[in-house]
Design a protein around this motif. Structure first.
Motif, PDB file in Angstrom:
ATOM      1  N   CYS A   1     135.136  30.675 112.106  1.00  0.00           N
ATOM      2  CA  CYS A   1     134.891  31.545 113.264  1.00  0.00           C
ATOM      3  C   CYS A   1     133.853  30.882 114.172  1.00  0.00           C
ATOM      4  CB  CYS A   1     134.412  32.915 112.802  1.00  0.00           C
ATOM      5  SG  CYS A   1     133.799  33.920 114.174  1.00  0.00           S
TER       6      CYS A   1
ATOM      7  N   ARG B   1     132.761  46.744 105.961  1.00  0.00           N
ATOM      8  CA  ARG B   1     133.456  45.488 106.250  1.00  0.00           C
ATOM      9  C   ARG B   1     133.836  44.890 104.910  1.00  0.00           C
ATOM     10  NH1 ARG B   1     130.915  40.420 107.530  1.00  0.00           N
ATOM     11  NH2 ARG B   1     132.019  39.144 109.047  1.00  0.00           N
TER      12      ARG B   1
ATOM     13  N   PHE C   1     134.186  40.739 122.214  1.00  0.00           N
ATOM     14  CA  PHE C   1     132.884  40.204 122.619  1.00  0.00           C
ATOM     15  C   PHE C   1     132.824  38.683 122.686  1.00  0.00           C
ATOM     16  CE2 PHE C   1     133.156  41.146 118.103  1.00  0.00           C
ATOM     17  CZ  PHE C   1     133.027  39.872 117.598  1.00  0.00           C
TER      18      PHE C   1
ATOM     19  N   GLN D   1     127.751  42.777 119.512  1.00  0.00           N
ATOM     20  CA  GLN D   1     127.326  42.197 118.234  1.00  0.00           C
ATOM     21  C   GLN D   1     127.123  40.686 118.329  1.00  0.00           C
ATOM     22  OE1 GLN D   1     130.269  43.793 118.937  1.00  0.00           O
ATOM     23  NE2 GLN D   1     131.481  43.816 117.082  1.00  0.00           N
TER      24      GLN D   1
ATOM     25  N   VAL E   1     127.482  41.556 110.089  1.00  0.00           N
ATOM     26  CA  VAL E   1     128.419  40.430 110.071  1.00  0.00           C
ATOM     27  C   VAL E   1     127.863  39.198 109.353  1.00  0.00           C
ATOM     28  CG1 VAL E   1     129.734  38.823 111.530  1.00  0.00           C
ATOM     29  CG2 VAL E   1     129.597  41.237 112.127  1.00  0.00           C
TER      30      VAL E   1
ATOM     31  N   GLY F   1     137.915  40.951 117.420  1.00  0.00           N
ATOM     32  CA  GLY F   1     136.556  40.738 117.887  1.00  0.00           C
ATOM     33  C   GLY F   1     136.291  39.508 118.727  1.00  0.00           C
ATOM     34  N   GLY F   2     136.249  38.335 118.054  1.00  0.00           N
ATOM     35  CA  GLY F   2     135.866  37.156 118.816  1.00  0.00           C
ATOM     36  C   GLY F   2     136.503  35.875 118.326  1.00  0.00           C
TER      37      GLY F   2
ATOM     38  N   ILE G   1     136.638  38.217 104.116  1.00  0.00           N
ATOM     39  CA  ILE G   1     137.294  39.515 104.298  1.00  0.00           C
ATOM     40  C   ILE G   1     138.599  39.494 103.488  1.00  0.00           C
ATOM     41  CG2 ILE G   1     138.240  41.178 105.969  1.00  0.00           C
ATOM     42  CD1 ILE G   1     135.239  40.520 106.490  1.00  0.00           C
TER      43      ILE G   1
ATOM     44  N   LEU H   1     143.283  44.141 111.745  1.00  0.00           N
ATOM     45  CA  LEU H   1     142.968  42.723 111.472  1.00  0.00           C
ATOM     46  C   LEU H   1     141.490  42.495 111.148  1.00  0.00           C
ATOM     47  CD1 LEU H   1     144.892  40.028 113.475  1.00  0.00           C
ATOM     48  CD2 LEU H   1     145.126  40.810 111.140  1.00  0.00           C
ATOM     49  N   HIS H   2     140.683  43.542 111.169  1.00  0.00           N
ATOM     50  CA  HIS H   2     139.288  43.368 110.745  1.00  0.00           C
ATOM     51  C   HIS H   2     139.198  43.482 109.226  1.00  0.00           C
ATOM     52  CE1 HIS H   2     137.485  44.095 114.855  1.00  0.00           C
ATOM     53  NE2 HIS H   2     138.678  44.598 115.007  1.00  0.00           N
TER      54      HIS H   2
ATOM     55  N   TYR I   1     133.888  34.942 106.229  1.00  0.00           N
ATOM     56  CA  TYR I   1     133.136  36.046 105.636  1.00  0.00           C
ATOM     57  C   TYR I   1     133.860  36.698 104.457  1.00  0.00           C
ATOM     58  CZ  TYR I   1     130.483  34.932 109.707  1.00  0.00           C
ATOM     59  OH  TYR I   1     129.764  34.219 110.625  1.00  0.00           O
TER      60      TYR I   1
ATOM     61  N   ARG J   1     132.884  31.780 117.163  1.00  0.00           N
ATOM     62  CA  ARG J   1     132.003  32.695 117.885  1.00  0.00           C
ATOM     63  C   ARG J   1     130.721  33.026 117.126  1.00  0.00           C
ATOM     64  NH1 ARG J   1     130.972  32.116 121.699  1.00  0.00           N
ATOM     65  NH2 ARG J   1     128.872  32.154 121.014  1.00  0.00           N
ATOM     66  N   SER J   2     130.881  33.354 115.846  1.00  0.00           N
ATOM     67  CA  SER J   2     129.730  33.899 115.135  1.00  0.00           C
ATOM     68  C   SER J   2     128.789  32.845 114.584  1.00  0.00           C
ATOM     69  CB  SER J   2     130.218  34.794 113.986  1.00  0.00           C
ATOM     70  OG  SER J   2     130.943  34.026 113.060  1.00  0.00           O
TER      71      SER J   2
HETATM   72 FE1  CFM Z   1     134.174  36.055 113.680  1.00  0.00          FE
HETATM   73 FE2  CFM Z   1     134.715  37.737 111.921  1.00  0.00          FE
HETATM   74 FE3  CFM Z   1     135.838  37.713 114.348  1.00  0.00          FE
HETATM   75 FE4  CFM Z   1     133.222  38.336 114.117  1.00  0.00          FE
HETATM   76 FE5  CFM Z   1     133.750  40.948 113.662  1.00  0.00          FE
HETATM   77 FE6  CFM Z   1     135.210  40.382 111.446  1.00  0.00          FE
HETATM   78 FE7  CFM Z   1     136.316  40.299 113.907  1.00  0.00          FE
HETATM   79 MO1  CFM Z   1     135.618  42.585 112.782  1.00  0.00          MO
HETATM   80  S1  CFM Z   1     132.724  37.171 112.460  1.00  0.00           S
HETATM   81  S2  CFM Z   1     134.238  37.131 115.578  1.00  0.00           S
HETATM   82  S3  CFM Z   1     131.944  40.090 114.506  1.00  0.00           S
HETATM   83  S4  CFM Z   1     136.115  36.413 112.750  1.00  0.00           S
HETATM   84  S5  CFM Z   1     133.707  41.841 111.730  1.00  0.00           S
HETATM   85  S6  CFM Z   1     135.069  38.724 110.033  1.00  0.00           S
HETATM   86  S7  CFM Z   1     137.104  41.001 112.071  1.00  0.00           S
HETATM   87  S8  CFM Z   1     135.210  41.784 114.936  1.00  0.00           S
HETATM   88  S9  CFM Z   1     137.515  38.811 115.100  1.00  0.00           S
END
Ligand code: CFM
Length: 530
Positions: free
Chosen positions: A260, A85, A367, A178, A59, A342-343, A216, A478-479, A214, A262-263
């Protein structure tokens, strides 16, 4: 029985006790509720989470295009994180290494006798062939178990090849998902790369970094295009189509935009402490949210030229899509949706769906942490468990030479009340009463929710997508966006509306009926007679 109870009803007492706090049915619109999050999944349950290595290498670090990222471990980990990804990257200077898969391919004998030699050899080969300025090492589960000292190998490589080499101890098992890997990657970038460049602030310009984007399906490119039209200088995108060379100088930005939360909230916070850069929570998914984000940026900079240009670009970008968008709005009005991602995205897409007339009735995160659901004001009350304590917390200090405040603190305080400056309110406040949210959703719960709510479309991940499709329900990923995108800003909203429309109205749904709906699946006779 409330829908929530129906899902929990089939569980044994032990599983019920665990899962009941992870499933929340909102009582009141716009009001947050407590949810259990960021804890261990129940062994044996089919969940949708990835591992710590996936969050670090896949990621956050993976999208950096000009570094060689070596997976130290068995070949499968490298292989499965290779190009799956859709973090798109350009090739401006011929240095785009993300299409390669670099791995040490650890074999049984390496596990027994140690893999450091092999790792050194891999770095040597990568340097000789690709000449990168920086090599990153990401370790997988067995590396932590056998105790290879990847930090020592990184120090060796720096001296041997006069390049930067950073090692990330992101073994898959370190943490519950993750999310742990995001944190480890954030720490490593902050400790070793961010702010190591010597560029000076670009006077007279409004420079921004986009954090937690990221690229995507090209989302980062589309957002950058709109920001540049307004007159912003987009310094770095973390890390979609991002570069090592670029992020070394990311400390000179005037403002960090957090997409994002979360990340990457860790880097946003640490850059604030170390370099004084304020951060703004933006959301470039959905027209109204994009407009809000752009206006809040303009308020932050308080420059009449930027403010005027912001309105001009909003009007122009909006005018370019309204005709087509109206068609899709008409087709999508009154539909219902479920979103399990995801988050971050489960929150980000709800506003866009609302604009299209689609009501989100089920939401889920794999997560996310409590602050992503309930807002950052719960942060002080989150108790760290043993799994969280396993992840290093680093402390950064003010960098006297590079610290710079762009707006005075009085204005900062004033703005803080009006815009999402250093604030994330979380997903729950934007949801309606009765909506169900599931943390760390599993296959059983997903199926059960489908049965109860029967949404018209389901936005999901790869593991759950085909489960829906087989049951005759339209689903979009949606990923990865199923090879489509971008979905950000105005043009992106139109792409998303078109894809959703095509998914729901595909003639295929009329032609298929799940076999178990028309034929009996169980055959036999009662009473023992043959
Ligand atoms: Fe952030 Fe993401 Fe997401 Fe993520 Fe992910 Fe993703 Fe995701 Mo898949 S960094 S938390 S760990 S927005 S890869 S680009 S789509 S789960 S909702």
């Amino acid at each position: 029985m409330q829908e929530r109870e129906k899902i929990l009803d089939n569980y044994t007492a032990k599983v019920f006790k665990n899962r009941k706090d992870h499933i929340v049915q909102l009582e009141e619109s716009g009001v947050s509720q407590e949810i259990a999050a960021n804890s261990r999944s129940i062994p044996g349950m089919m969940v949708n989470r990835g591992c710590c290595y996936a969050g670090c290498k896949g990621v956050v670090l993976g999208p950096l295009r000009d570094v060689v990222t070596i997976t130290h471990g068995p070949v499968g980990c490298g292989f499965y994180s290779w190009g799956t990804r859709r973090n798109k990257a350009n090739n401006p200077d011929g240095r785009n290494f993300i299409q390669y898969c670099f791995t040490t391919d650890m074999q049984e004998s390496d596990i027994v006798f140690g893999g450091e030699k092999k790792l050194k050899q891999a770095i040597k080969e990568a340097v000789e062939i690709f000449h990168p300025e920086c090599v990153l090492i990401c370790s997988t589960c067995p590396i932590g178990l056998i105790g290879d000292d990847i930090q020592a190998v990184a120090t060796w490589a720096q001296e041997a090849f006069k390049i930067q080499c950073v090692a990330f101890s992101c073994e898959g098992y370190r943490g519950v998902s993750q999310s742990a890997g995001h944190h480890i990657a954030n720490n490593g970038l902050m400790k070793h790369i961010i702010g190591t460049g010597d560029a000076l602030p670009h006077a007279g310009k409004h420079t921004v970094n986009i954090l937690g984007e990221y690229n995507i399906g090209g989302d980062g490119w589309e957002t950058s295009r709109v920001l540049k039209r307004i007159g912003y200088e987009v310094l770095n995108v973390f890390t979609g189509d991002g570069s090592y060379e670029g992020i070394k100088d990311s400390h000179i930005a005037d403002l960090n935009l957090v997409m994002c939360h979360r990340s990457i909230n860790y880097i946003a916070e640490m850059m604030k402490t170390k370099y004084g850069i304020d951060w703004l929570k933006v959301n470039c998914i959905g027209i109204q949210e994009t407009i809000r984000s752009l206006r809040e940026m303009a308020m932050y900079f308080n420059d009449p030229v930027i403010t005027a240009k912001t309105e001009e670009v909003i009007a122009d970008e909006y005018a370019a899509i309204t005709g087509d968008l109206d068609f899709y709005k008409e087709k999508l009005a009154g539909k219902t949706a479920g979103i399990f991602v995801g988050g971050s995205r489960t929150h980000h897409y709800q506003s866009l769906l609302k604009e299209l007339g689609v009501k989100t009735i089920i939401g889920g995160y794999e997560f996310a942490h409590r602050d992503d659901y309930e807002g950052r004001d719960v942060l002080p009350s989150i108790k760290l468990d043993a799994d969280s304590k396993n992840i290093e917390e680093i402390t950064v200090n003010k960098d006297e030479a590079k610290y710079r405040l762009v707006i005075d603190r009085e204005r900062f305080e004033e703005l803080k009340d009006k815009i999402e400056l250093e604030e994330y309110k979380g997903m729950f406040r934007d949801m309606d009463s009765g909506t169900i949210t599931v943390d760390d959703f599993n296959h059983y719960e997903t199926e059960k929710l489908m049965e109860i709510f029967k949404p018209d479309i389901f936005y999901s991940g790869i593991k759950d997508k085909y489960m829906m499709v087989k049951a005759g329900m339209p689903a979009r990923q949606l990923h990865s966006y199923d090879y489509s995108g971008p979905y950000s800003c105005f043009q992106g909203a139109l792409n998303f509306a078109r894809d959703s429309y095509m998914a729901i109205y595909a003639p295929a749904w009329k032609l298929i009926e799940a076999p178990w709906k028309t034929t009996s699946t169980l055959m036999g006779k009662i009473g023992g007679a043959q």
